[in-house]
Design an enzyme around this catalytic site. Structure first.
Site, PDB file in Angstrom:
ATOM      1  N   SER A 220      -1.692  -2.135   0.475  1.00  0.00           N
ATOM      2  CA  SER A 220      -0.997  -1.643   1.662  1.00  0.00           C
ATOM      3  C   SER A 220      -1.322  -2.553   2.837  1.00  0.00           C
ATOM      4  O   SER A 220      -2.476  -2.895   3.068  1.00  0.00           O
ATOM      5  CB  SER A 220      -1.403  -0.199   1.962  1.00  0.00           C
ATOM      6  N   ALA A 223       1.914  -2.200   9.063  1.00  0.00           N
ATOM      7  CA  ALA A 223       3.284  -2.393   9.535  1.00  0.00           C
ATOM      8  C   ALA A 223       4.054  -3.406   8.707  1.00  0.00           C
ATOM      9  O   ALA A 223       5.294  -3.474   8.780  1.00  0.00           O
ATOM     10  CB  ALA A 223       3.262  -2.837  10.995  1.00  0.00           C
ATOM     11  N   GLY A 225       4.198  -3.386   5.452  1.00  0.00           N
ATOM     12  CA  GLY A 225       4.609  -2.797   4.190  1.00  0.00           C
ATOM     13  C   GLY A 225       3.533  -2.848   3.131  1.00  0.00           C
ATOM     14  O   GLY A 225       2.384  -2.485   3.368  1.00  0.00           O
ATOM     15  N   GLY A 251      -1.910   5.550   3.599  1.00  0.00           N
ATOM     16  CA  GLY A 251      -2.254   4.895   2.343  1.00  0.00           C
ATOM     17  C   GLY A 251      -2.316   5.865   1.173  1.00  0.00           C
ATOM     18  O   GLY A 251      -1.944   5.511   0.040  1.00  0.00           O
ATOM     19  N   ASP A 252      -2.761   7.086   1.435  1.00  0.00           N
ATOM     20  CA  ASP A 252      -2.801   8.113   0.389  1.00  0.00           C
ATOM     21  C   ASP A 252      -1.380   8.498  -0.026  1.00  0.00           C
ATOM     22  O   ASP A 252      -1.099   8.685  -1.211  1.00  0.00           O
ATOM     23  CB  ASP A 252      -3.550   9.342   0.882  1.00  0.00           C
TER      24      ASP A 252
END
Length: 313
Positions: A220, A223, A225, A251-252
């Site tokens: 991840s 911003a 992507g 992220g989760d």
């Protein structure tokens, strides 16, 4: 079914303020508490969107009892492994522009027997799982090889194994050969021991981690992507987000969306970015059941612009 294990869960309290002034006395404009810890967040996002998931986590003390009450209220299927210590409570302060100041407690120290009980519970449930996912920081005093031990034990089941960790535990798990790891840009740079300032740097670092044992890397990039690097090559994707309210838990949500779509290939990356985009448009930690993923706002790039600089650098 997707089984998550959260070695260091928490109760997360979020306070919203008009502006955070260091050293000042302020009044919160609103507040709420949520069950949390990375694996818990992944399971809540999955179950809230109709995907079977079971969370395995240690539970102890007053905060542990409070966490169980929250999990039951959320309707989450979970397995509590009893511990002597009290689980942690974290605080996030959210400002109107989406800036989050987060203070995390270290959490309890788990004994060797409690850590073993946690792994044993995961393996027992893993006989019926598609994925086993180890997520988040480790408890105080836990060995850096905890996730490597989890991967080794989980190999006795038919499930695939994913790990979302950082620092020494992430470095240690690589040789165990997890099917998937999910670092962010900082964790990717740290594990590969190289700077990650461009998309090309991110790809090179991900390839390094694959050479050291990880079968797939979902990184991840905030911003910018996310990139997926696996045996089929590399794909970069990004999502259009008109307004960011909070990045906590994004992220989760990314990992949950990826696993929900099968955990492999570009379409799983598209799903992951859609779920993550939904998460940053809401306050708090957990992707709620009424938040739709926005895969229509996701763009995938088969040819990665390796010279593009990441916005965090």
């Amino acid at each position: 079914m997707i089984v998550t294990v959260t070695p260091n869960p928490s109760v997360d309290r979020t306070l919203t303020v008009r502006r955070l002034d260091h050293g000042a006395v302020m009044r919160a404009t609103s507040s709420w508490s949520e069950p949390s810890g990375k694996g818990v967040n992944v399971s809540l996002a999955l179950s809230g969107h109709g995907y079977a998931s079971r969370a395995v986590l240690p539970i102890g003390g007053v905060e542990g009892a409070r966490l169980e009450t929250m999990l039951r209220a959320a309707g989450l299927d979970y397995v509590a492994v009893p511990i002597d210590g009290d689980i942690r409570s974290n605080v996030s302060v959210l400002e109107p522009d989406g800036t989050v100041t987060k203070v995390n407690e270290p959490g309890p120290e788990l004994s060797d027997a409690e850590l073993k009980a946690l792994i044993d519970a995961v393996v027992t449930i893993g006989e019926r799982a598609e994925w086993i996912v180890g997520c988040g920081s480790l408890p105080v005093g836990a060995p850096a090889g905890f996730y490597a031990e989890l991967v080794g034990a989980a190999r006795r089941t038919p499930a695939r194994i994913a790990v979302d960790g950082s620092g020494p535990p992430l470095a240690a798990v690589l040789a165990a050969g997890p099917d998937l790891i999910k670092p962010n840009a900082h964790e990717l740079a740290e594990a590969a021991d190289r700077p990650v300032e461009t998309l090309g740097d991110a790809l090179a670092a991900a390839h390094d981690l694959r050479e050291r044992g990880a079968r797939s890397v979902l990184a991840s990039l905030g911003a910018d992507g996310a990139v997926l690097v696996d045996e089929d090559g590399a794909v970069h994707g990004e999502a259009y987000v008109p307004e960011t309210r909070s990045t906590v838990g994004a992220g989760d949500a990314l990992l949950a969306g990826f696993l929900a779509a099968g955990g492999k290939g570009p379409e799983a990356l598209r799903s992951a970015l859609g779920w993550s985009a939904a998460a940053v448009r809401q306050p708090g930690t957990v992707l709620r059941a009424d938040d739709e993923d926005r895969t229509g706002d996701v763009t995938l790039h088969d040819r990665v612009d390796t010279r593009r600089r990441l916005r965090h650098s």
